[in-house]
Scaffold this motif. Structure first.
Motif, PDB file in Angstrom:
ATOM      1  N   ASN A 344       0.933  40.488  60.945  1.00  0.00           N
ATOM      2  CA  ASN A 344       0.349  39.664  62.013  1.00  0.00           C
ATOM      3  C   ASN A 344      -0.380  38.412  61.515  1.00  0.00           C
ATOM      4  OD1 ASN A 344       1.269  41.499  63.991  1.00  0.00           O
ATOM      5  ND2 ASN A 344      -0.562  42.771  63.729  1.00  0.00           N
ATOM      6  N   ARG A 345      -0.134  38.000  60.279  1.00  0.00           N
ATOM      7  CA  ARG A 345      -0.787  36.762  59.849  1.00  0.00           C
ATOM      8  C   ARG A 345      -0.110  35.570  60.535  1.00  0.00           C
ATOM      9  NH1 ARG A 345       1.157  36.007  53.508  1.00  0.00           N
ATOM     10  NH2 ARG A 345       3.383  36.341  53.864  1.00  0.00           N
ATOM     11  N   PRO A 346      -0.860  34.522  60.833  1.00  0.00           N
ATOM     12  CA  PRO A 346      -0.247  33.343  61.448  1.00  0.00           C
ATOM     13  C   PRO A 346       0.689  32.658  60.454  1.00  0.00           C
ATOM     14  CG  PRO A 346      -2.516  32.883  60.831  1.00  0.00           C
ATOM     15  CD  PRO A 346      -2.300  34.345  60.607  1.00  0.00           C
ATOM     16  N   VAL A 347       1.781  32.095  60.971  1.00  0.00           N
ATOM     17  CA  VAL A 347       2.750  31.409  60.112  1.00  0.00           C
ATOM     18  C   VAL A 347       2.936  29.984  60.636  1.00  0.00           C
ATOM     19  CG1 VAL A 347       5.055  31.434  59.112  1.00  0.00           C
ATOM     20  CG2 VAL A 347       3.897  33.605  59.612  1.00  0.00           C
ATOM     21  N   PRO A 348       2.048  29.081  60.255  1.00  0.00           N
ATOM     22  CA  PRO A 348       2.269  27.675  60.620  1.00  0.00           C
ATOM     23  C   PRO A 348       3.332  27.064  59.723  1.00  0.00           C
ATOM     24  CG  PRO A 348       0.336  27.859  59.229  1.00  0.00           C
ATOM     25  CD  PRO A 348       0.836  29.260  59.445  1.00  0.00           C
ATOM     26  N   TYR A 349       4.052  26.087  60.259  1.00  0.00           N
ATOM     27  CA  TYR A 349       4.989  25.362  59.408  1.00  0.00           C
ATOM     28  C   TYR A 349       5.297  24.012  60.012  1.00  0.00           C
ATOM     29  CZ  TYR A 349       8.661  27.075  62.640  1.00  0.00           C
ATOM     30  OH  TYR A 349       9.430  27.367  63.737  1.00  0.00           O
ATOM     31  N   GLY A 361       2.653  30.036  65.933  1.00  0.00           N
ATOM     32  CA  GLY A 361       2.692  31.080  66.943  1.00  0.00           C
ATOM     33  C   GLY A 361       4.033  31.237  67.633  1.00  0.00           C
ATOM     34  N   MET A 362       3.969  31.749  68.872  1.00  0.00           N
ATOM     35  CA  MET A 362       5.177  32.051  69.630  1.00  0.00           C
ATOM     36  C   MET A 362       5.792  30.807  70.238  1.00  0.00           C
ATOM     37  SD  MET A 362       4.224  35.416  71.882  1.00  0.00           S
ATOM     38  CE  MET A 362       3.789  36.980  71.133  1.00  0.00           C
ATOM     39  N   ILE A 408      -4.139  30.577  73.780  1.00  0.00           N
ATOM     40  CA  ILE A 408      -2.960  29.844  73.324  1.00  0.00           C
ATOM     41  C   ILE A 408      -2.125  30.782  72.453  1.00  0.00           C
ATOM     42  CG2 ILE A 408      -2.139  27.824  72.053  1.00  0.00           C
ATOM     43  CD1 ILE A 408      -4.992  26.623  72.621  1.00  0.00           C
ATOM     44  N   LEU A 409      -0.873  30.954  72.813  1.00  0.00           N
ATOM     45  CA  LEU A 409       0.021  31.855  72.083  1.00  0.00           C
ATOM     46  C   LEU A 409       0.843  31.123  71.030  1.00  0.00           C
ATOM     47  CD1 LEU A 409       1.354  33.972  75.085  1.00  0.00           C
ATOM     48  CD2 LEU A 409      -0.552  34.505  73.556  1.00  0.00           C
ATOM     49  N   GLY A 410       1.072  29.836  71.239  1.00  0.00           N
ATOM     50  CA  GLY A 410       1.872  29.083  70.285  1.00  0.00           C
ATOM     51  C   GLY A 410       1.953  27.626  70.685  1.00  0.00           C
ATOM     52  N   MET A 427      -6.417  26.629  64.606  1.00  0.00           N
ATOM     53  CA  MET A 427      -7.819  27.037  64.483  1.00  0.00           C
ATOM     54  C   MET A 427      -8.356  27.548  65.819  1.00  0.00           C
ATOM     55  SD  MET A 427      -9.271  24.119  61.880  1.00  0.00           S
ATOM     56  CE  MET A 427     -10.798  24.980  61.571  1.00  0.00           C
ATOM     57  N   ALA A 428      -7.913  26.918  66.907  1.00  0.00           N
ATOM     58  CA  ALA A 428      -8.326  27.396  68.228  1.00  0.00           C
ATOM     59  C   ALA A 428      -7.802  28.810  68.469  1.00  0.00           C
ATOM     60  CB  ALA A 428      -7.820  26.441  69.308  1.00  0.00           C
ATOM     61  N   MET A 429      -6.558  29.064  68.063  1.00  0.00           N
ATOM     62  CA  MET A 429      -5.973  30.392  68.249  1.00  0.00           C
ATOM     63  C   MET A 429      -6.717  31.436  67.424  1.00  0.00           C
ATOM     64  SD  MET A 429      -1.985  29.141  68.169  1.00  0.00           S
ATOM     65  CE  MET A 429      -1.248  30.783  68.074  1.00  0.00           C
TER      66      MET A 429
END
Length: 462
Positions: A344-349, A361-362, A408-410, A427-429
């Motif tokens: 469940n770690r966030p995966v930004p790209y 996110g989603m 915010i989901l994504g 950061m908000a998420m």
């Protein structure tokens, strides 16, 4: 046989800092690297490609400056200088990394190719051809991935480029044909179009970027087509040949219709595969996934206790920052007996086309497939004050919001500095800040991030 507390194979964005961390903690550590310290990111990935993309953007800005009342002559591309600048940046970063790892007590750097001979045991063919054997109480694998070469009729008979070799090309292709339409293909496609090449991209699927929402993918395609890139989707290659030097001939079907395509250069950008051919992890009793990656649990440990796989050599998101986060997780777990997990770690790209795509996110389709009640905020960049003022109005901002919690989901941010704007929402998420708080937040004016106010206002005035 040399024995170490930690044997690290591969000096990528996980292996290098992990070697330093363990050595500083007093572990007798070996770092085995068959090529250059720094791995793909520093040597033939992020660093060199983004240096080249910067040259392409400067050329684009020069060509489009007239729209802002700045009339410039058409830019002349000095490709050798472009490559030399890239090489200088890479050399500086590589040299810095080499000095770092070679300056530490408890850390031995071994330049050579490792092959497993048993659990936690390897043989290493050194650069001078000699061989030595080593084993570690703990073993960490960070050997990364390499370009995948598909099986196509005639491909073995034609000269082709990969995402690695194209960055040393000291000529501008007259007509660059690209196989594949993923992130790497689109970045290089836009780069060489801006440097002056004709560019044609062939994709076997019906659409581009299937991991993104359809509206985002369509916007990206429209932008690149506006730049002059030609796309053929549902394209199946039946034969490739090179009858004369500097000429690539391709027979293909597009939507079932037979076509023929000629170009000067061919870039194969059809994905990446784990770097395991020489390593032979199966000889170290490690299990592999169905796709041939090293299999790990949520704490990055392989099927062999005390052996870990980090970065692109394991299955999952193949990003430099994920490799670095793998290092942080493993270091805390082995040194401090933490219980950190990748679950469940966030995966930004980001995809570094221009405008840039930032993702976290989603997607909308993922959220709906999960049964979420969602609201979709969307704002075109031609309605963003900063975009209008700078003349950069291509793209859009999109956010997926939970209709019940307002969380915010994504987000998909296709905009100048899209990755930076996306990071605000990441950061908000993480902080569980609801969309309406961002809608009403004070941002400096005029900035691109300020348009997040307007993005979330669209939920009140759909």
């Amino acid at each position: 046989m040399k024995k170490y507390d930690a044997l690290i194979i591969g000096s990528g964005q996980a292996g290098t800092p992990l070697a330093v961390k363990l050595a500083k903690a007093g572990w007798r550590t070996a770092l085995v690297e068959k090529r250059w310290i720094g791995g793909t990111c520093v040597n033939d990935g992020c660093t060199p490609s983004k240096a080249l993309l910067s040259s392409g953007r400067r050329a684009y800005l020069a060509r489009t400056a007239g729209a802002l009342g700045v009339n410039l002559p058409s830019p002349e591309i000095d490709i050798e200088k472009v490559i030399a600048r890239k090489d200088a940046i890479v050399s500086t970063k590589r040299t810095g990394a080499e000095k770092w790892v070679n300056s530490l007590p408890n850390l031995e750097v071994i330049i050579g190719t490792a092959t497993f001979t048993g659990e936690k045991k390897v043989s290493i063919v050194l650069a001078n051809g000699e061989m030595e054997e080593a084993e570690g109480d703990f073993v960490f694998i960070n050997t990364g991935a390499t370009p995948a070469i598909p099986t196509l009729q005639g491909l073995d008979t034609v000269p082709y480029l990969t995402s690695t070799t194209i960055m040393d090309l000291k000529e501008i292709p007259q007509h660059l044909i690209i196989l594949g339409a993923g992130y790497i293909a689109l970045e290089f496609g836009q780069l060489y179009r801006r440097l002056g090449s004709c560019v044609t991209i062939l994709e076997k699927s019906a659409d581009l970027l299937h991991k993104e929402d359809d509206d985002v993918a369509r916007e990206i395609r429209a932008i690149l087509e506006e730049d002059g890139i030609v796309f053929h989707t549902r394209a199946t290659i039946t034969n490739l040949s090179s009858p004369t030097p500097g000429k690539i001939e391709i027979d293909l079907t597009v939507n079932g219709t037979t076509q023929h395509l000629s170009g000067s250069h061919l870039l194969v950008a059809s994905g990446r595969v784990p770097n395991l051919a020489a390593l032979k992890p199966e000889q170290g009793n490690m299990a592999l996934t169905a796709n041939g990656f090293i299999k790990t649990n949520d704490q990055l440990e392989t099927s062999v206790k005390g052996v870990y796989a980090l970065g692109d050599v394991k299955e999952g998101p193949a990003f430099t920052h994920i490799s670095y986060n793998d290092y942080l997780i493993v270091a805390q777990n082995v040194l401090n007996h933490a219980n950190l997990s990748i679950r469940n770690r966030p995966v930004p790209y980001c995809m570094f086309i221009d405008p840039e795509l930032g993702r976290i996110g989603m997607t909308e389709k993922e959220a709906r497939a999960n049964g979420r009640r969602v609201k979709i905020a969307k704002l075109k960049m031609n309605r963003v004050a900063r975009g209008i003022e700078t003349g950069e109005t291509r793209g859009l901002m999109k956010a997926v919001v939970d209709d019940d919690t307002h969380q915010i989901l994504g987000a998909s941010i296709l905009a100048p500095g899209g990755g930076e704007i996306m990071s605000v929402l990441q950061m908000a998420m993480i902080g569980n800040i609801p969309y309406d708080q961002i809608r009403d937040m004070i941002f400096a004016h005029p900035t691109f991030s300020e348009s997040l106010n307007n993005l979330f206002m669209t939920l009140d005035n759909p």
